[in-house]
Design an enzyme around this catalytic site. Structure first.
Site, PDB file in Angstrom:
ATOM      1  N   ASP A  26       0.824  -1.209   0.000  1.00 17.52           N
ATOM      2  CA  ASP A  26       0.000   0.000   0.000  1.00 17.52           C
ATOM      3  C   ASP A  26       0.862   1.266   0.000  1.00 17.52           C
ATOM      4  O   ASP A  26       2.001   1.250   0.462  1.00 17.52           O
ATOM      5  CB  ASP A  26      -0.909  -0.023   1.244  1.00 17.52           C
ATOM      6  CG  ASP A  26      -2.090   0.932   1.110  1.00 17.52           C
ATOM      7  OD1 ASP A  26      -2.349   1.415  -0.012  1.00 17.52           O
ATOM      8  OD2 ASP A  26      -2.745   1.198   2.128  1.00 17.52           O
ATOM      9  N   HIS A  43       2.315   3.518  -9.020  1.00 17.41           N
ATOM     10  CA  HIS A  43       2.113   2.083  -9.255  1.00 17.41           C
ATOM     11  C   HIS A  43       3.294   1.497 -10.020  1.00 17.41           C
ATOM     12  O   HIS A  43       3.715   0.375  -9.762  1.00 17.41           O
ATOM     13  CB  HIS A  43       0.812   1.838 -10.018  1.00 17.41           C
ATOM     14  CG  HIS A  43      -0.405   2.237  -9.234  1.00 17.41           C
ATOM     15  ND1 HIS A  43      -0.576   1.889  -7.928  1.00 17.41           N
ATOM     16  CD2 HIS A  43      -1.495   2.973  -9.572  1.00 17.41           C
ATOM     17  CE1 HIS A  43      -1.731   2.381  -7.484  1.00 17.41           C
ATOM     18  NE2 HIS A  43      -2.294   3.049  -8.469  1.00 17.41           N
ATOM     19  N   LEU A 137      10.906 -19.912  -4.984  1.00 10.87           N
ATOM     20  CA  LEU A 137       9.962 -19.059  -4.249  1.00 10.87           C
ATOM     21  C   LEU A 137       8.589 -19.216  -4.881  1.00 10.87           C
ATOM     22  O   LEU A 137       8.452 -19.190  -6.103  1.00 10.87           O
ATOM     23  CB  LEU A 137      10.384 -17.586  -4.358  1.00 10.87           C
ATOM     24  CG  LEU A 137       9.444 -16.578  -3.688  1.00 10.87           C
ATOM     25  CD1 LEU A 137       9.716 -16.486  -2.193  1.00 10.87           C
ATOM     26  CD2 LEU A 137       9.587 -15.185  -4.291  1.00 10.87           C
TER      27      LEU A 137
END
Ligand code: IPE
Ligand code: IPE
Ligand code: MG
Length: 244
Positions: A26, A43, A137
Site C-alpha cells: 500500500d 504504481h 519461491l
C-alpha cells in the site's frame, strides 16, 4: 566513500524465518503525490520495487510470498487508474516472466480471474503453467481478490460438491480456498502505516503476526524487509495458549 548498496550489505542470519509472508503493498498513490507525480507513476515505482523485494525474500529464506496487488474493491477507482494497473500487470508478465522463471519463481494467482481482460487472463495462465515446477519461491499474486469473496466461492463449491454438512470443518474450508494446499501466512506486512486488513487473507491470517511500517510500498526495500522479518522473530506466537 559511496554508501554501501543494500545488495552487498551483510545481514546477520535470521534464526527463524517465516515460511509464508503476505504483503499488502500500500501507499503507491501517496508516494507519487509527495513527488507531484500521477498515481500511475506510483504504481509503476511500486512494481519496480517488487523485483528487489522478491530477491531479498529469496535471500532471507522466505518460501512463499502472497502479495496483494489489486483488490476487488479497487475496480471502483477511476477508470484511468484501473486501466493503468491492468496494463502494468500485463507489462510485468511480458518483460519479467522469463527472468522470474530462470530465478526459480513459481507464479500463482489468487482471486477471480474471469473479470480480467481475456488477453491478460491468457498471459496469467501461461505464466502459471510455465513456472509450475519452480521451487525457489512461490509467488501468489492476489489480483481481483478479496477474502470475503474467496470464502463465498469456497462455500459455493462445497455445496456444488455435495459435501455433507457434518463433514464440513475448518480443513474442508481451507481446501476450498484459492490458497488450497498452502500453509497459512505466518507474517502479514502492510506498508504505508494503515492499520487495517482491507479484506486480505481474512481466513488464512487468523493467527498471523501483523507488521505495519510507515514506509510507502515503493520505498519498502531490503532493509525494511529484514526489519519486518526480525520483528517477527521477536514475537511470541501463542495460538491461544499460555506464555512459554
Ligand atoms: C496500493 O497503493 C496499490 C493498490 C491498491 C492497487 P494505493 O494506490 O492504495 O496508494 P495510496 O493508499 O492511495 O497511497
Ligand atoms: C489494499 O489497499 C489493496 C491493495 C494493496 C492492493 P487499498 O489502498 O485498496 O485499501 P484501503 O482502501 O486503504 O482499505
Ligand atoms: Mg491504498
Amino acid at each position: 566513500m559511496p554508501a554501501q548498496s543494500q545488495d552487498d550489505q551483510q545481514y546477520p542470519p535470521l534464526e527463524e524465518v517465516p515460511q509464508h509472508v503476505g504483503i499488502i503493498m500500500d501507499g503507491n498513490g501517496r508516494w507519487a503525490r509527495a513527488r507531484n507525480l500521477p498515481r500511475s507513476a506510483g504504481h509503476r515505482a511500486g512494481t519496480e520495487n517488487l523485483r528487489r523485494v522478491l530477491r531479498a525474500a529469496v535471500e532471507f529464506g522466505v518460501q512463499i510470498l502472497t502479495i496483494y496487488a489489486f483488490s476487488t474493491e479497487n475496480w471502483s477507482r477511476p477508470e484511468g487508474e484501473v486501466h493503468a494497473l491492468l496494463t502494468i500487470l500485463e507489462g510485468v508478465i511480458d518483460r519479467e516472466l522469463q527472468e522470474l522463471h530462470e530465478e526459480g519463481v513459481q507464479l500463482r494467482h489468487v482471486g477471480r480471474i474471469e473479470r480480467l481482460p481475456e488477453k491478460l487472463q491468457q498471459k496469467i495462465r501461461q505464466a502459471i503453467e510455465l513456472t509450475q515446477n519452480n521451487e525457489q519461491l512461490l509467488l501468489n499474486v492476489a489480483f481481483d481478490y478479496v477474502g470475503r469473496s474467496e470464502i463465498v466461492d469456497a462455500i459455493r463449491r462445497i455445496i456444488i460438491d455435495r459435501i455433507p454438512p457434518d463433514q464440513v470443518n475448518e480443513d474442508t474450508v481451507s481446501r476450498y480456498l484459492y490458497t488450497a494446499g498452502l500453509p497459512d501466512p505466518d507474517l502479514i506486512i502492510r506498508t504505508s502505516g494503515e492499520m487495517r486488513i482491507s479484506n486480505f487473507l481474512i481466513w488464512q491470517g487468523a493467527y498471523a503476526e501483523y507488521y505495519i511500517t510507515p514506509a510507502m510500498w515503493p520505498d519498502f526495500d531490503k532493509d525494511e524487509l529484514y526489519k519486518a522479518l526480525k520483528a517477527y522473530k521477536q514475537r511470541e506466537r501463542r495460538f491461544g495458549l499460555v506464555p512459554r
